[in-house]
Design a protein around this motif. Structure first.
Motif, PDB file in Angstrom:
ATOM      1  N   LYS A 180       0.858  -1.184   0.000  1.00  0.00           N
ATOM      2  CA  LYS A 180       0.000   0.000   0.000  1.00  0.00           C
ATOM      3  C   LYS A 180       0.895   1.235   0.000  1.00  0.00           C
ATOM      4  O   LYS A 180       1.962   1.236   0.616  1.00  0.00           O
ATOM      5  CB  LYS A 180      -0.888  -0.001   1.244  1.00  0.00           C
ATOM      6  N   ARG A 181       0.420   2.277  -0.653  1.00  0.00           N
ATOM      7  CA  ARG A 181       1.179   3.524  -0.689  1.00  0.00           C
ATOM      8  C   ARG A 181       0.669   4.473   0.383  1.00  0.00           C
ATOM      9  O   ARG A 181      -0.354   4.236   1.006  1.00  0.00           O
ATOM     10  CB  ARG A 181       1.057   4.166  -2.064  1.00  0.00           C
ATOM     11  N   ASP A 182       1.386   5.542   0.590  1.00  0.00           N
ATOM     12  CA  ASP A 182       1.017   6.609   1.528  1.00  0.00           C
ATOM     13  C   ASP A 182       0.859   6.096   2.962  1.00  0.00           C
ATOM     14  O   ASP A 182      -0.072   6.458   3.675  1.00  0.00           O
ATOM     15  CB  ASP A 182      -0.265   7.315   1.074  1.00  0.00           C
ATOM     16  N   ASP A 203       2.441   6.876   5.496  1.00  0.00           N
ATOM     17  CA  ASP A 203       2.564   7.933   6.500  1.00  0.00           C
ATOM     18  C   ASP A 203       1.201   8.497   6.896  1.00  0.00           C
ATOM     19  O   ASP A 203       1.072   9.137   7.938  1.00  0.00           O
ATOM     20  CB  ASP A 203       3.472   9.045   5.983  1.00  0.00           C
ATOM     21  N   LYS A 204       0.163   8.221   6.106  1.00  0.00           N
ATOM     22  CA  LYS A 204      -1.187   8.706   6.410  1.00  0.00           C
ATOM     23  C   LYS A 204      -1.976   7.699   7.250  1.00  0.00           C
ATOM     24  O   LYS A 204      -3.038   8.014   7.773  1.00  0.00           O
ATOM     25  CB  LYS A 204      -1.938   9.025   5.123  1.00  0.00           C
ATOM     26  N   ASP A 205      -1.457   6.481   7.347  1.00  0.00           N
ATOM     27  CA  ASP A 205      -2.102   5.453   8.143  1.00  0.00           C
ATOM     28  C   ASP A 205      -1.765   5.723   9.617  1.00  0.00           C
ATOM     29  O   ASP A 205      -0.623   6.026   9.942  1.00  0.00           O
ATOM     30  CB  ASP A 205      -1.567   4.084   7.711  1.00  0.00           C
TER      31      ASP A 205
END
Length: 190
Positions: free
Chosen positions: A121-123, A125-127
């Motif tokens: 999964k990308r991003d 840092d938003k999780d």
């Protein structure tokens, strides 16, 4: 393979046991691979890609890694979750009160499975925008506690748990360290 038939040990006890696992987990890879080969590969395949359904789309036995498996942020990609699941459900016929795998075998095979390649999964840092609420065995950063990705992924988990509790107490963060809590928008500390 030893059979643990103690019906009085609960999930909390097993999670506590698994939480202390991890010291030398990577060095146990040969044993982990052997447990997988002996117990899991019969259904999930030596290559972990599962078994397709005989008719139609989908799988009769799900893949544990590879392009069609769950991604790197799925709960089953956390060693404590995967170990508890394997302990109580695998192989076919195992139950909570009649497990087939020992605690150590369940942890070893979970560590082996989560170390395999899978969709990413990308991003990330938003999780978990409130970092202290990220489950302690989440195998991807960023983290608020200063521990490495390998330690978050394979343990030992108790030092992480202690540090997260300290940081949470200092910041007023609730639900710190999971294992299964998401972010709570009423918390303001990230």
């Amino acid at each position: 393979m030893a059979v643990d038939r103690n019906p009085y040990r609960g999930v909390t006890d097993r999670r506590r046991h698994f939480a202390h696992q991890g010291a030398g987990a990577c060095s146990r890879s040969r044993r982990s691979a052997a447990v997988y080969a002996d117990v899991c590969s019969v259904c999930h395949g030596a290559d972990g890609v599962g078994q397709r359904a005989p008719r139609g789309a989908g799988y009769q036995i799900p893949p544990l890694w590879g392009p069609d498996s769950y991604n790197n942020v799925a709960g089953m990609n956390r060693v404590l979750t995967a170990a508890a699941y394997a302990m109580h459900n695998m192989p076919f016929g195992a139950t909570f009160t009649n497990p087939v795998l020992t605690d150590e075998e369940a942890y070893d095979v979970a560590a082996y499975i989560v170390s395999q390649n899978r969709p990413q999964k990308r991003d990330l840092d938003k999780d978990f925008p409130i970092r202290l609420q990220k489950p302690i065995d989440t195998g991807y950063g960023p983290y608020a506690d200063g521990f490495s990705i390998d330690q978050h992924k394979f343990g030992p988990f108790e030092p992480i748990r202690v540090r997260v509790k300290e940081l949470a107490a200092a910041s007023g963060t609730t639900h710190a360290g999971g294992p299964d809590h998401g972010s709570d928008e009423t918390d303001h500390v990230k």
